[in-house]
Scaffold this active site. Structure first.
Site: not given
Length: 224
Positions: A64, A66, A77, A186
């Site tokens: 989701d 930031y 990202f 991740h």
């Protein structure tokens, strides 16, 4: 929410008339009216706007947006050029340097990737300020699953980069043998040392693209 207007519109159009989407639309509008929500409403569909369906070569799935002030702008990202680079992206840049020799830039603005065919898609497209995962379960997952199914059905090779468990849960939808699926932990500081570092996703992606006669990605994000 701004409309999607490029070649994503036709295959996604059936979603807009489904009950879940009507409810999602109402919920998101109310959230923007009553809370501070990221990204700005005009940026919600930036991933689709910057990377037309016909140009997608690579898909990077995020979770989701930031949730810090001024960070999210609709690409997973990525942050605006004047925003501090978040920890996960710091690790992505470290791996990119080790993998391809790219220098680590002074910004986290990934639109250069998006404009070359890297779809930077979060599975949830909005979030309340300072509340991670606060819009999980309101309907975005159904919408982005539809996008992933559309991508899976494309009759050309696409690389899917799945970092972390939530992204890897989408693997079951990816059954087209033309595609390459790359999985790794991740890049967040909590998990990057469990196999994200050393996974070489960028060079492996470009090798696959070149093997299929597709222009590779220039992964270098330049300093601003």
């Amino acid at each position: 929410m701004p409309p999607i207007s490029n070649d994503w519109l036709a295959p996604l159009k059936p979603e807009f008339s489904k009950p879940y989407y009507k409810k999602l639309y109402q919920t998101v509008n109310e959230e923007y009216r009553t809370h501070l929500i990221f990204p700005p409403a005009d940026d919600i569909f930036n991933a689709f706007a910057l990377t037309p369906l016909s140009e997608v070569k690579v898909v990077i799935l995020g979770q989701d947006p930031y949730h810090g002030d001024g960070q999210a702008h609709g690409l997973c990202f990525s942050v605006k050029p004047d925003v501090e680079i978040p920890p996960s992206l710091v690790n992505i840049y470290k791996e990119l340097q080790d993998d391809c020799g790219c220098y680590i830039p002074n910004n986290g603005y990934l639109t250069k990737w998006a404009k070359q065919g890297v779809l930077l898609l979060n599975t949830v497209l909005t979030v309340r300020a300072h509340q991670a995962n606060s819009h999980r379960g309101i309907g975005w997952e159904e919408f982005t699953d539809a996008a992933i199914r559309i991508l899976n059905e494309q009759d050309r090779p696409i690389v899917f980069i799945l970092w972390g468990k939530p992204a890897q849960m989408k693997k079951a939808m990816l059954n087209n043998p033309q595609h390459l699926i790359l999985e790794a932990p991740h890049p967040s500081p909590l998990s990057a040392y469990r196999g994200f570092f050393g996974s070489r996703p960028f060079s492996r992606t470009n090798k696959f693209l070149q093997q299929h006669g597709i222009e590779p990605i220039d992964w270098q994000i330049e300093n601003v």
